[in-house]
Design a protein around this motif. Structure first.
Motif, PDB file in Angstrom:
ATOM      1  N   GLN A  68       0.920  -1.296  -0.080  1.00 54.50           N
ATOM      2  CA  GLN A  68      -0.047   0.059  -0.122  1.00 54.50           C
ATOM      3  C   GLN A  68       0.915   1.315   0.022  1.00 54.50           C
ATOM      4  N   THR A  69       0.101   2.421  -0.253  1.00 56.21           N
ATOM      5  CA  THR A  69       0.894   3.565  -0.463  1.00 56.21           C
ATOM      6  C   THR A  69       0.335   4.691   0.352  1.00 56.21           C
ATOM      7  N   SER A 126      -0.741   8.487   0.374  1.00 53.75           N
ATOM      8  CA  SER A 126      -1.352   9.276  -1.027  1.00 53.75           C
ATOM      9  C   SER A 126      -0.416  10.454  -1.035  1.00 53.75           C
ATOM     10  N   TYR A 166      -2.147   9.196   7.610  1.00 52.31           N
ATOM     11  CA  TYR A 166      -1.920  10.462   7.499  1.00 52.31           C
ATOM     12  C   TYR A 166      -3.155  11.297   6.896  1.00 52.31           C
ATOM     13  N   ASP A 220     -14.022  -4.187   6.707  1.00 55.20           N
ATOM     14  CA  ASP A 220     -14.185  -4.063   5.469  1.00 55.20           C
ATOM     15  C   ASP A 220     -14.992  -2.760   5.201  1.00 55.20           C
TER      16      ASP A 220
END
Ligand code: SAH
Length: 269
Positions: free
Chosen positions: A107-108, A110, A146, A189
């Motif tokens: 994952q990152t 943004s 974040y 979820d």
């Protein structure tokens, strides 16, 4: 995408390495719940960070402004949150560049311009305009937390849902120093939204699927706005979609192309 140079005459920040001690902001629990963004946690940047990091963050905000972000509350919120504390130590020198960065588990985090753009769009919802803030927010895809921190600067309350347990735990740890009573993290979820606290004035997704889950539309308040990446069937391109709910129904608008990680169903423990 390269960012235009900052429009500032101030000397460049002393630079990196940033001081990385944990921020322990003196955030008052008595803080009024609908405090205007400009009044919130002003002291945070200087509470535990070196001046250099506050300065680098101001430069990031100047670049966001130069690139077209106009909402002062959004720019102010971006100036408050120490993004470098949400990335791995090895990537800290890139923390204020306009780039997404890996946060583990594929994952990152943004990129700042996308966070600012999406939150600025959210601020344009009817309820947000009437209340001067994002109201009750649902975020899908906490990641490292974040954006949740930025949202909490502008909202009455934020519920942020993450399906990957290790990232949920990481965000919990990273956000603990904020001691925010307005922010709640949920391991779940997010395709199902979060029914117990619905309806939401603002819904924002940091992961994109082929369609908007029905649960999100159901859980959007009348006067609420949803901002999410959605893959378009005609072009197969992922685009930013804005949905407003009014008394009559839903109004969809498609904006620019974006590049988010996929929205997936089910939990990973
Ligand atoms: N909000 C983050 C971005 C995180 S990346 C930031 O501040 O930069 C997107 C996140 O969405 C990933 O952590 C991914 O695991 C999560 N995600 C994808 N599908 C999801 C789902 N159905 N429910 C909850 N989270 C989901």
């Amino acid at each position: 995408m390269s960012s235009p140079p900052p429009r500032t005459n101030r000397p460049r920040a002393a630079g990196f390495p940033l001081r990385l001690e944990q921020v322990k902001p003196a955030r008052s629990v008595e803080q009024p719940e609908r405090a205007p963004a400009s009044h919130s946690v002003r002291s945070k940047a200087s509470a535990g960070l070196g001046l250099d990091s506050a300065d680098v963050r101001r430069q990031m905000v100047q670049r966001l402004r130069a690139s077209g972000v106009q909402s002062e509350p959004v720019l102010n919120a971006m100036a408050q949150v120490p993004r470098h504390q949400f990335v791995d130590a090895a990537l800290v020198t890139q923390a204020y560049e306009d780039t997404s960065l890996p946060i583990g588990h594929g994952q990152t985090i943004s990129k700042p311009s996308v966070v600012a753009r999406m939150i600025e769009l959210l601020m344009g919802g009817a309820n947000a305009r009437n209340h001067g803030g994002l109201g009750k927010v649902l975020e899908i895809g906490t990641g490292c937390g974040y954006q949740a921190a930025v949202l909490s600067e502008l909202a009455h309350s934020v519920i942020s849902v993450e399906r990957l347990k290790p990232l949920h735990d990481k965000a919990r740890e990273l956000l603990a120093p904020l001691r925010s009573t307005r922010l709640r993290l949920v391991y779940g979820d997010g395709m199902l939204g979060h029914p117990p606290n619905a309806p939401y004035d603002s819904i924002i997704a940091a992961a994109g699927g082929d369609a908007l889950p029905a649960a999100w539309l159901d859980q959007l308040a009348v006067g609420g706005r949803l901002v999410s990446p959605v893959r378009q069937p005609e072009s197969a391109k992922q685009m930013l979609v804005v949905v407003d709910r009014n008394e009559q129904g839903y109004v969809h608008r498609v904006h620019e192309a974006v590049n988010f990680v996929p929205l997936k169903s089910g939990l990973i423990g």
